[in-house]
Design a protein around this motif. Sequence first.
Motif, PDB file in Angstrom:
ATOM      1  N   PRO A  27      -2.981  -5.070   2.140  1.00 53.02           N
ATOM      2  CA  PRO A  27      -2.142  -4.856   1.628  1.00 53.02           C
ATOM      3  C   PRO A  27      -1.559  -4.249   0.235  1.00 53.02           C
ATOM      4  O   PRO A  27      -1.875  -4.576  -0.396  1.00 53.02           O
ATOM      5  N   THR A  28       0.326  -4.415   0.415  1.00 51.68           N
ATOM      6  CA  THR A  28       0.737  -3.728  -1.113  1.00 51.68           C
ATOM      7  C   THR A  28       1.516  -5.424  -0.673  1.00 51.68           C
ATOM      8  O   THR A  28       2.338  -5.557  -0.633  1.00 51.68           O
ATOM      9  N   LEU A  29       2.190  -5.343  -2.009  1.00 45.93           N
ATOM     10  CA  LEU A  29       2.949  -7.041  -2.887  1.00 45.93           C
ATOM     11  C   LEU A  29       4.130  -5.765  -2.319  1.00 45.93           C
ATOM     12  O   LEU A  29       5.074  -4.675  -2.537  1.00 45.93           O
ATOM     13  N   SER A  30       5.729  -6.466  -1.795  1.00 43.93           N
ATOM     14  CA  SER A  30       6.847  -5.952  -2.110  1.00 43.93           C
ATOM     15  C   SER A  30       7.722  -7.279  -1.787  1.00 43.93           C
ATOM     16  O   SER A  30       7.798  -8.317  -2.597  1.00 43.93           O
ATOM     17  N   LEU A  31       8.847  -6.623  -2.126  1.00 41.44           N
ATOM     18  CA  LEU A  31      10.129  -7.729  -2.511  1.00 41.44           C
ATOM     19  C   LEU A  31      10.497  -8.485  -1.582  1.00 41.44           C
ATOM     20  O   LEU A  31      10.474  -9.610  -2.071  1.00 41.44           O
ATOM     21  N   ARG A  32      10.209  -8.383  -0.078  1.00 40.22           N
ATOM     22  CA  ARG A  32      10.287  -9.121   0.628  1.00 40.22           C
ATOM     23  C   ARG A  32       9.322 -10.516   0.430  1.00 40.22           C
ATOM     24  O   ARG A  32       9.558 -11.576   0.251  1.00 40.22           O
ATOM     25  N   GLN A  33       8.367  -9.910   0.403  1.00 41.34           N
ATOM     26  CA  GLN A  33       6.826 -11.331   0.074  1.00 41.34           C
ATOM     27  C   GLN A  33       6.762 -12.249  -1.097  1.00 41.34           C
ATOM     28  O   GLN A  33       6.986 -13.468  -0.907  1.00 41.34           O
TER      29      GLN A  33
END
Length: 796
Positions: free
Chosen positions: A704-710
Motif C-alpha cells: 500500500p501507499t500512503l494517501s491523503l484519504r488515510q
Amino acid sequence: MLEPSSVILPADATGVQVLVTRMNPDGTRRDVTREAVAWRTSSDDRVRLEPSGYLVPNEGGQGGTETVTAIFEDGDSVSAEVVVERSAERPWDFATDIVPIFTRFGCNGGSCHGKADGQNGFHLSLFGYDPAADYRSLTRAAGGRRLSLTDPDSSLMLLKGLGRIPHGGGPALPSNSEAHRTVREWIGAGAPEHRGADHGQLVAVEVVPGDLRLAEPGTHQVRVVARFADGQQRDVTRLSRFEVRDDATATVDDRGLVTLLRRAETDLIVRYRTSVISTRIGTRMNPGLEFDFTAIPRRNLIDEHLFARLEALNVPPSPPADDAAFLRRVSLDLTGQQPRPDQVRAFLDDPDPDRRVKLVDRLMADPLFVDFWHLKLGDLLQISQARFGDGVYRYNDWVKEQVASNTPWDEFVHTLLTALGNPNALDGGPVNYALEGQDAREQAELTAQRFLGLRFRCAQCHDHPFDRWTQDDYYGLAAFFAKVGRAIPGGDGMMAPGDVRVNPEGTIAHLRTGEPAVPTLPGGEVASVDAEIDPRTVLADWIVAPENPYFARTAANWAWAQFFGRGLADPSDDLSDSNPPVHPELLDALADDFVSHGFDLRHLIRTIATSEAYGLSSRPIPGNEGDTRLFSHQAPRPLTAHQMADALAQATDTELLFNLGRGSQGTLRSSKAVQVSDPAIPSVLLDTFGRCPRVAGCSTVATPTLSLRQALLLVGGNAIDDRIGRFDGYLSGLLELEPSHAEIVENLYLRTLCRKPSAEESEHWSALLDEADSVRDASEDLFWALLNSREFAFNH
C-alpha cells in the motif's frame, strides 16, 4: 586481450566488433579499444577498422586470412587472426539481414509501421515477429512501388528512410551507414527473401562480456553475437537495440557503447530479433571502505549468496535489527499481527541464543499464520465474489485447507489447473479457477503470470516487444485451455451454476493464421495430447515438473517479496528476460532448495524468515545508505490494510466488526481483519488503507501507499479517536490502575510501537504528563500521537 582472438567474416557479414580489454587482478576490466594509436592489417585490401574497433570487410576485397593488430602508445600490441570468406554471389536472408535493420531504427515499432493498422498504408509486423508477412508487404503490396530493383537509389523505401522525400518519421536511416548500404545492396540483388546458404533458426544470442565489471565509472564497448542452427556465429552488435534499467546509473548508445556514470550496478537489456537478453554492468562501490564480511553470521543459503554478492560489490550489510524490531517485523509478516506487550517483554528477557528461530516456529504454528497466508494466496489468485459469485466460499475454504495442511505447492497448482466438476459442490473449490477469465486466452495469460512469472499478454497480437515469447507461443499456451467447457456468466454478472467439463470440440483460433492453435509448451515444444483428455493435465505436468525453469523461481520470488516488499525480480510476477533478478544466483539457489524439499511452502517461508538477511536492521550504515535494490538492509514498508486494521484494534483493545455472513443474510461479528478475505465484505478502514480489490491489475504483493484519504481518516475521523476514548478501551482500563506517569508511557509504547521507550522518550513524555491539567487528556494525546506516528504505520 583482444577478443575475439580469431574472427571468421562470412560472405554475408557486414562487420565484427572487436574489443581490446585490460584485465585487473581483482577481475575488473578496462576497455582500451579506442586508446589504440593505430590499427594495422597484414594486407590492405581485405578489411579495415574503425577507431571504435569495428572491423569491416572491404568491398571487392579478396578472401583469405588476415592479421589485425592494435598498437598502443606504450608500445604494447595485441593481434587477432581474421578469415575473410568470399563467394561469387552474396547470400541473403530477409529475416536475418533486413528485418533487424527495421527493428534497430524503429521502423517496425509500435509508434510507426508496427502499429496494428500500420502507418500511411505501410504495415510491418511489430518488431519483425512475422518476417514472411513483412516481405510480402514490402515487395508485393502497393504494386511493389516501395522498391526499385533496377535503380535501388530511387526506391521509395530508401528515399523516405533517408528523408529525401516527406516522411512522417523523418530521416530514419543514416546516409552511407552500414544499414543503408546493406538495404541498398539487397534491393540491387533483386530483394530476395532467401538466397544461398541456410543457417537455420536463431539458436541463441550472447552479450560479451557477460558480466561487465569495471574498476571505475567509465565507458566499455559490448559485443552481441548470434548463433544459428548450423553452428555459424554472426556479430549483430549494430543490428541490436540497447537499453539500461537505470539511466541514472548508466547510459548506452545505439552501437553498444556503455557509459557507467557512477559507482553502482544496473542491467543492460539487449534485443536482437525475437531474443531479449540481459547482463549486469557495474563496479565495486565504496572505494577505501574496510568491512569485515567474514564476521557476518551465515544462517542458511540465503546468507551465503547474498553476503557473497555484497562483499563482491563492497556494500556492507546493516547490523541485525534489535530484538523488539525483529519481533514486531516477523509477527506482522507471518501472522499479520503486532505482538502483545507481554510477548514483547518475554522476548526481550529471553536469553536463548536461538530465540529468533524459535519465535518463527511459534508464529508459524499459530492459527493466524494460516489466516494471513490464506489472505496472501487469495490476493495472488484474486479470489472474490465479484469474480466467482457464490463459488467464492468453496474456493476460499479449499485454499485455506491447503495452507493449513501445508499441501505442496506443485500439488496445489496442479489441482487448480486440472480440476473438473461443480464449483459450488463441497469439493468444488479448485474448480472455480477454470471459471476465471473470458476465454482460453485470458486463462493462459493468468496462469503464465501467476505460476511462471511470464507476461504473455503482449504476445497476443504480435511477438512480445520486451521478451522472447512469440505469438505462436501465446496461442500454443492458450490451446491447452481451449477444451474447457465452463459455466456461463448470468445477466447480473454473477456466474451461473454449471459443471466445468472437457469439451472435445473446443479450439482457439490463431490470430495470424486463422487455424486452430495446437497445444505447444512455451519455447516451441508441441505437446502430445490425446483427443479425449483434458490438455490442461499435460500443461500442469510440465508446469510443476522439478526441472521447469520458471515454476519454482516464480514461487520463491513471490515468497521473498512477502518479507521484503519487493521481489529479487521486481515486480514479483515478472521474471521476463528484460526484468532480471538483482541476485540471480540467490534466486536460483532458493528455487533449487524449494524443489529439493518437495515444494514445501512452509519450508520456503521459514528459510527466508530465519535468514540473517531478513533480520537486518532497516537503518542504513555508511556504505549502504544509497542502496535501494541490493537488500543490504531492510526497507520500511507501510502496513497493509489488514495489518493496520488489526494493529489499531489490538493497540486500543477494541473490536473490529464485519458482516461475515454469506450473501445479504450476514450479521455483524467481531473478527480479526486478516480473517476477512473477500473484498466484497464492506470496510471503510480496509478500503482506505488499500486492501487488494482482487480485480485485474491488483498486485500480488500487498504494497500500500500512503494517501491523503488515510491521513484524513486517522487525523480527522473516528478511526482512532473513538477507540482511544472508549470507556471500555485499553487506556481507560490502564488509568483505572493508577499507574505512574513513566508506566503510562511505557505501556503505551509497548501497546503501539511494540518496544519500550528510550530513556529520553520516557523522560520527555513523563514530564509532559506531570505538567498536564488532565492526565487522561494528556495520555489520550500521547496515545493518539503514537498511533499516528510513522513508526506505527510502517513495518521496519
